[in-house]
Design an enzyme around this catalytic site. Sequence first.
Site, PDB file in Angstrom:
ATOM      1  N   ARG A   1      -9.372  -4.569  -9.618  1.00  9.65           N
ATOM      2  CA  ARG A   1     -10.410  -3.630 -10.046  1.00  9.65           C
ATOM      3  C   ARG A   1     -11.421  -4.236 -11.001  1.00  9.65           C
ATOM      4  O   ARG A   1     -12.626  -3.985 -10.879  1.00  9.65           O
ATOM      5  CB  ARG A   1      -9.749  -2.385 -10.668  1.00  9.65           C
ATOM      6  CG  ARG A   1      -9.110  -1.500  -9.627  1.00  9.65           C
ATOM      7  CD  ARG A   1      -8.171  -0.503 -10.232  1.00  9.65           C
ATOM      8  NE  ARG A   1      -6.967  -1.145 -10.753  1.00  9.65           N
ATOM      9  CZ  ARG A   1      -5.918  -0.491 -11.221  1.00  9.65           C
ATOM     10  NH1 ARG A   1      -5.926   0.822 -11.247  1.00  9.65           N
ATOM     11  NH2 ARG A   1      -4.859  -1.145 -11.660  1.00  9.65           N
TER      12      ARG A   1
ATOM     13  N   CYS B   1       0.844  -1.204   0.000  1.00  7.46           N
ATOM     14  CA  CYS B   1       0.000   0.000   0.000  1.00  7.46           C
ATOM     15  C   CYS B   1       0.878   1.253   0.000  1.00  7.46           C
ATOM     16  O   CYS B   1       1.690   1.436   0.906  1.00  7.46           O
ATOM     17  CB  CYS B   1      -0.916  -0.008   1.222  1.00  7.46           C
ATOM     18  SG  CYS B   1      -1.850   1.518   1.380  1.00  7.46           S
TER      19      CYS B   1
ATOM     20  N   HIS C   1       2.275  -7.263  -6.908  1.00  7.19           N
ATOM     21  CA  HIS C   1       1.707  -6.237  -7.783  1.00  7.19           C
ATOM     22  C   HIS C   1       2.864  -5.791  -8.675  1.00  7.19           C
ATOM     23  O   HIS C   1       3.847  -5.227  -8.186  1.00  7.19           O
ATOM     24  CB  HIS C   1       1.163  -5.090  -6.923  1.00  7.19           C
ATOM     25  CG  HIS C   1       0.489  -4.019  -7.717  1.00  7.19           C
ATOM     26  ND1 HIS C   1      -0.203  -2.993  -7.127  1.00  7.19           N
ATOM     27  CD2 HIS C   1       0.388  -3.810  -9.052  1.00  7.19           C
ATOM     28  CE1 HIS C   1      -0.697  -2.192  -8.069  1.00  7.19           C
ATOM     29  NE2 HIS C   1      -0.338  -2.671  -9.244  1.00  7.19           N
TER      30      HIS C   1
END
Length: 323
Positions: free
Chosen positions: A217, A83, A154
């Site tokens: 998403r 994050c 990621h």
Amino acid sequence: MMGWTNRHARYFHRQLTRNAMTYSEMLAPEAIVRGNKKRWLRFSPEEHPVAFQLGGNDPKMLAAAAKELEQVGFDEINFNVGCPSKKGKGNPFGAHLIRHPQVVKACMQEMIEAVNIPVTLKTRLGVDEQESYDHLAEFVGLTKESGCRVFIVHARKAWLDGLSTRQNREIPPLRYDYVYRLKREFPELSIVLNGGVTDWDQAKLHLQHVDGVMMGRTAYKEPFCLAEVDRLFFGGSEPDPTPPEVMQRCLPYVEAELARGTPLREMVRHMVGIYRAAPAASVFRRHISIEGHRPGAGRSVYLEAIHIAERLSRPGRAEIDQP
Ligand SMILES: Cc1cc2nc3c(=O)[nH]c(=O)nc-3n(C[C@H](O)[C@H](O)[C@H](O)COP(=O)(O)O)c2cc1C
């Protein structure tokens, strides 16, 4: 995904796929150990398999939270080291911890010792000036000494200095080749690729190089794509469910939650994209977004949403059912 998902989203997604793992949004361990346990630990047994994601930097606190999460039945603990929020700067958490691999290792070690369920790690390729694959390999090489065997990566770095959290999901380029190489060089680890995956053909290509794919998403905004997952990836032989079938499956849950005082909008807001952006389904989206969000909206509003979905899914309207 903080601000988007909650346990109701996971319940809904579980009606679309029985097998895909779902992950909670990140939460600080203090919220579990010292906070409103009733709020944070509640989940439906139908959500399995479900992982809970923690973000923090205090090994003992993380381990205490992990224990409580294991006791109530979560299947996996995931540690967030990705994050990019500016809030994670002073007292580092999330991607800011990429600069502190020893802290990450200590946190992972303490959690792994505390529980019998898998403790996995979600990270990025690097932060700020870290451009090379070597940074990633060094980070993984060190943190795997904790005993962690699953790394969700990621596939872009985070610019902690200069980009917002949102920009950090788009601007740093995706480097899938780094994640593939990680799998080649650490074959003993399970490597899961995340970032920019928008359909299952892409996922299949990635799966030629890595062990798993995480979709964020697209899965949230176009949830009906999840209806194909069991058949495409888990050997499922049942026909994919239709949108009204999925909404019917959720009905007993919606009724029970309404009876508990959960506002309808908290459940239906995750369903708004079930027909993607198909123009013919605007009536469905309007119903969910307007009627479903009115204070006091209840069972009848949900039943009407099912009726609209049934009308949209009749033969001749099949084009909008395609995920
Ligand atoms: C609104 C929002 C909230 C997010 N919250 C989290 C989070 O709590 N934990 C996490 O690991 N990633 C979080 N992410 C990042 C996603 O999990 C994912 O890593 C990122 O969006 C890239 O994957 P995608 O291209 O499939 O969306 C969030 C993303 C969005 C859009």
